[in-house]
Enzyme design. Structure first.
Site, PDB file in Angstrom:
ATOM      1  N   HIS A 283       6.253  -0.133  -7.974  1.00 51.66           N
ATOM      2  CA  HIS A 283       4.840   0.253  -8.129  1.00 51.66           C
ATOM      3  C   HIS A 283       4.409   1.190  -7.003  1.00 51.66           C
ATOM      4  CE1 HIS A 283       0.602  -0.497  -9.339  1.00 51.66           C
ATOM      5  NE2 HIS A 283       0.379  -0.278  -8.052  1.00 51.66           N
ATOM      6  N   GLU A 284       4.690   0.796  -5.768  1.00 46.37           N
ATOM      7  CA  GLU A 284       4.236   1.620  -4.647  1.00 46.37           C
ATOM      8  C   GLU A 284       4.981   2.952  -4.607  1.00 46.37           C
ATOM      9  OE1 GLU A 284       1.578   0.598  -3.484  1.00 46.37           O
ATOM     10  OE2 GLU A 284       1.731  -1.459  -4.193  1.00 46.37           O
TER      11      GLU A 284
ATOM     12  N   GLU B  44      -4.179   3.213 -10.646  1.00 42.86           N
ATOM     13  CA  GLU B  44      -3.636   1.858 -10.703  1.00 42.86           C
ATOM     14  C   GLU B  44      -3.197   1.461 -12.116  1.00 42.86           C
ATOM     15  OE1 GLU B  44      -2.653   0.451  -8.257  1.00 42.86           O
ATOM     16  OE2 GLU B  44      -3.803   1.305  -6.601  1.00 42.86           O
TER      17      GLU B  44
ATOM     18  N   MET C  43       0.846  -1.198   0.000  1.00 45.67           N
ATOM     19  CA  MET C  43       0.000   0.000   0.000  1.00 45.67           C
ATOM     20  C   MET C  43       0.876   1.240   0.000  1.00 45.67           C
ATOM     21  SD  MET C  43      -2.892   1.416  -0.056  1.00 45.67           S
ATOM     22  CE  MET C  43      -3.167   3.180  -0.013  1.00 45.67           C
TER      23      MET C  43
END
Length: 876
Positions: free
Chosen positions: A301-302, A324, A267
């Protein structure tokens, strides 16, 4: 059975919030049983209010008091329900102070503030903050957060929140505090808090403007030696984002925390990323090459979300693919630059085919930007993530890399610090490039994918060859009329005799029918034209194009686009599996199955003997599609026949290639020290791809020996997992030895659970039930549920789809058991029923019966109720 009908949230009903919350001051007194939260909110009325009252969200909270501008509110001035707190007629500007408690140790849903092995942690996306305190828990309300955390120092010596630290100290009674401030306004879903006994591994990064950023990874003390690769991946991500997208980090500190109980992979909370520990911890002895690649990709990605999601966030949850899809595209491009671009594209498309294509073809079909939902948790889907990334990739293909970069720069410039929409993103791309993307927007708004039919035609007196294209998009639930989309269609022309590349182009195919003039090759030199279509998988479409085996093998030999070369081999693996399973004959009627097997094996052997062999790509060529992947090519799925055909094909091809496979396997035993560099990983990948096929041919001794002597987890896992999926002698001993060796390492034991779930034995369900009672399993831990129950349902095609329906009944029972504990996890497991309507007639009613038990006879969560209802729906 549910008697109430949860409300449907619709995009068309979006309205701005009634109030803005400019600043949030949070005070936590951490206690596992009852944490006290005091929030002080600086609020002002929106200029376009939706009502006089202020309605805040709140769930699973105990309200203690409410003060407005210092005065305690009394009955009649506010109203609390189990989901809201309403403040009656507040002034235009005011400070609201709320005191409430929550119960972290009872929070098995892992949403909000919860405990993971004695550690406090949070997960607030999508709507978890309302389980911490009362708030306008929606992504378009951006606030500056200041946080004070108090806790017992001996039990929770580390106290973290978003932003930069502003204070810390000891308190009476063995307690201590820490204070944090995040200067960047953010929505509540990006809030994070961690409290626990953690070790920290530190590094630094210097930005392109010369600022120094402290990097810290927090883990359980025994794992402090397994964080180096995570830090390395983080630094490479930060540098890449500066160089490729011009995005520099904006705080003095960037933190990652690894937790064992987590519903997601990770996250992107502002400055304090919380990760599933599976995507942080790595060492050569405990992590496979695939683990290292996953860590690299997910860390990137995060981190990339810091701009595409945090600095520019979402107006509402319907825009989820805005952050996303764009960020998945960014992490795919990063991984392609770090490793093999061709292999990265192959893996991205395989993931799309395996997870998103079934979604597009069934009752769960929805656009990348859906128009309605009941529970937003259910829309963290492959369509939002993977297809969302493909839509962004198509924009780059249509605009070109330079204009695409200008468009992304403009998007970040315009919307920094605000909540944006898909239209904002596309408009920035249009303004930067001058290209009208009105028609292209259909990709965001419509479910399903175009079916493109292609054929070679002839035109004019000289019979000039043409490529004739047509596109039609089948109906999907709630969307029947599908106009033509803008498709970037990539193709190449080769000479059948010469094998030379004669032409390559990308066209904007935006009408229902389109004809392209092809080059007229010299017949004597080049022969007739042979086409390679949708090269690089330029668009997520279904392509119907008849090509002979002869032409397939020419593409496999001559194509310069490695993705398209691989796509031929992938289709041949699938077609031959179906032929050997007596499901459907080969599409080329002029050739027998035996002859096709011989020629395919010869083509693979020729590539494998090349002096310029690309190890990473060769490993992909030798990877036989899973039974589940083969099933998704079928209008009617016969699971048993598919498993049988695939097993036969692997055995046959192992025999035909055994000499080459054994030679390569021996040559790649280089004995060099383990290295994470891509070339070393590629060599191991090819060696273990050879091993897997050799085991399929009956040569299990190699795997037994490798399992016993391996010095890296990559080689040990490759051998044991291959044995686990077979019925080879020595399998059970290897599995037992592996567990005995690694029983104290939870992440590795999860691999073992997944391998056990893949057993081909007839008593697979009995083994599964026994494993649920095993010391290694905990139904409250999502990683373990995914490893055992999830792998069984999604990947063990034969056992899950037993002819008596027992596999379906088992999964439905587990979903009902997990639902009260963790509704998000339960709802995700239900998607294993996604293709039930395509099952052969004997299994179909058995799957339907099991699926109906999710909504009948008990009270399912909103998450499971929505998913099961959609799965059972026959809307088109």
């Amino acid at each position: 059975m549910r008697t109430d009908t949860p409300p449907t949230i619709r995009l068309e009903d979006y309205r701005p919030p009634s109030h803005w919350i400019d600043a949030v001051h949070l005070d936590f007194q951490l206690d596992p049983a009852k944490t006290k939260v005091t929030s002080r909110l600086e609020i002002r009325r929106n200029e376009s209010p939706t009502g006089k009252d202020l309605v805040l969200h709140g769930e699973a909270l105990e309200l203690i008091s409410v003060h407005l501008d210092g005065a305690q509110l009394t009955e009649g001035q506010f109203k609390a329900t189990d989901k809201t707190l309403t403040i009656m007629g507040p002034p235009d500007r005011f400070t609201l102070e709320i005191v409430n408690t929550c119960a972290p140790e009872q929070n098995t849903a892992l949403s909000g503030l919860y405990m993971s092995k004695g550690m406090f942690c949070t997960q607030c996306e999508a709507e978890g903050f309302r389980r911490i305190t009362y708030f306008l828990d929606r992504p378009d309300v951006l606030s500056v957060f200041s946080v004070r955390i108090e806790a017992e120092k001996s039990a929770y010596p580390v106290l973290l929140a978003n932003g930069n630290p502003t204070g810390a100290g000891d308190l009476d009674g063995g307690a201590h505090f820490a204070e944090w401030h995040d200067p960047h306004p953010k929505p509540a879903y990006l809030f994070a808090l961690v409290g626990g006994d953690l070790a920290v591994v530190e590094d630094q990064f210097t930005t392109q403007s010369g600022r120094s950023v402290d990097l810290k990874v927090y883990v359980q003390p025994q794992n402090a030696d397994k964080c180096d690769y995570t830090l390395d991946a983080l630094k490479r991500s930060m540098r890449w984002d500066e160089e490729v997208f011009g995005r520099e980090y904006d705080l003095d500190l960037f933190m990652i925390v690894a937790v064992d109980h987590f519903n997601f992979g990770a996250m992107e909370n502002k400055g304090l990323n919380i990760f599933n520990s599976a995507y942080v911890l790595a060492s050569p002895e405990t992590a496979t090459d695939a683990d290292y690649e996953n860590i690299e990709s997910i860390v990137a990605h995060e981190y990339f979300h810091n701009w595409s999601g945090n600095r520019v966030t979402l107006r509402d949850w319907f825009q989820l693919c805005l952050k996303e899809g764009f960020t998945v595209f960014r992490d795919q491009e990063f991984s392609a630059d770090m490793r093999s671009r061709a292999v990265q594209r192959i893996r991205d498309v395989r993931r799309l085919w395996a997870s998103q294509f079934p979604e597009d073809a069934g009752p769960l079909a929805h656009p990348p930007r859906p128009s309605e939902y009941v529970t937003i948790d259910n829309f963290y889907t492959a369509t939002v993530y993977e297809k969302g990334a493909e839509v962004v990739r198509m924009i780059m293909t249509l605009l070109g890399p330079e204009k695409f970069r200008q468009g992304s720069d403009l998007y970040f410039q315009r919307h920094d610090g605000s909540a944006a929409t898909v239209e904002d993103f596309v408009k920035a791309m249009e303004n930067a490039s001058g290209k009208d993307l009105t028609q292209f927007r259909l990709w965001y708004h419509e479910a399903g994918r175009p079916k493109v039919t292609a054929r070679i035609g002839q035109e004019g007196d000289r019979k000039r060859p043409t490529l004739v294209l047509s596109q039609r998009t089948p109906p999907t639930p709630g969307q029947t009329d599908k106009p033509a989309r803008a498709i970037p269609f990539s193709y190449a022309v080769f000479g059948a005799e010469s094998g030379e590349l004669l032409a390559e182009h990308i066209v904007d195919f935006n009408t229902e029918d389109h004809t392209i003039d092809l080059p007229q090759p010299d017949q004597e030199t080049h022969g007739r034209p042979v086409l390679s279509l949708n090269r690089g998988f330029a668009a997520p479409i279904d392509l119907a194009f008849e090509r002979s085996l002869e032409d397939d093998l020419l593409i496999l030999r001559a194509e310069t686009d490695l993705f398209s070369k691989w796509a031929v081999s992938d289709r041949l693996w699938k077609d031959l599996s179906l032929a050997l399973g007596d499901i459907q004959p080969l599409s080329d009627p002029s050739i027998t199955t035996d002859n096709a097997l011989d020629r395919f094996a010869a083509a693979l052997d020729a590539y494998l003997s090349s002096p310029t062999l690309d190890h990473a790509f060769a490993a992909e060529l030798l990877t036989v599609p899973s039974a589940a992947e083969i099933a998704e090519t079928q209008a009617v799925i016969d699971p048993g026949a598919i498993v049988t055909g695939r097993r036969k094909l692997r055995a046959v091809m192992s025999a035909r290639l055994s000499g080459r496979l054994e030679t390569l396997y021996d040559e790649l035993q280089d004995g060099a020290a383990f290295s994470t560099d891509p070339a070393s990983a590629a060599r191991r990948g090819l060696k273990n791809a050879c091993l897997s096929l050799l085991i399929a041919g009956g040569n299990a001794e190699l795997a037994v020996r490798q399992a016993a002597t391996a010095t890296t987890m990559t080689d040990e896992a490759a051998a044991v997992s291959a044995l686990a999926a077979s019925s080879a002698q020595g399998r059970d001993e290897a599995l037992s030895a592996f567990y005995a060796k690694w029983r104290d390492n939870e992440l590795i034991v999860n691999k073992w659970l997944a391998w056990r779930a893949m057993t081909p034995d007839a008593d697979a369900l009995d083994q599964l039930a026994a494993l649920e009672a095993h010391e290694s399993f905990d139904i409250k831990t999502p990683n373990k549920v995914r490893a055992l129950i999830g792998v069984f349902a999604y990947r063990n095609l034969a056992a899950f789809h037993r002819e008596d329906g027992a596999g379906y009944e088992y999964l439905a029972e587990k979903i009902r058991e997990i639902d009260p504990l963790n509704p998000q996890l339960a709802a995700r497991l239900s998607t294993a029923f996604e293709s039930w309507r395509r099952l052969e007639p004997g299994r179909r009613p058995l799957a339907e019966r099991a699926l109906k038990t999710l909504v009948e006879g008990h009270d399912p969560s909103e998450n499971v109720n929505e998913m099961a209802t959609r799965l059972l729906s026959d809307r088109s």
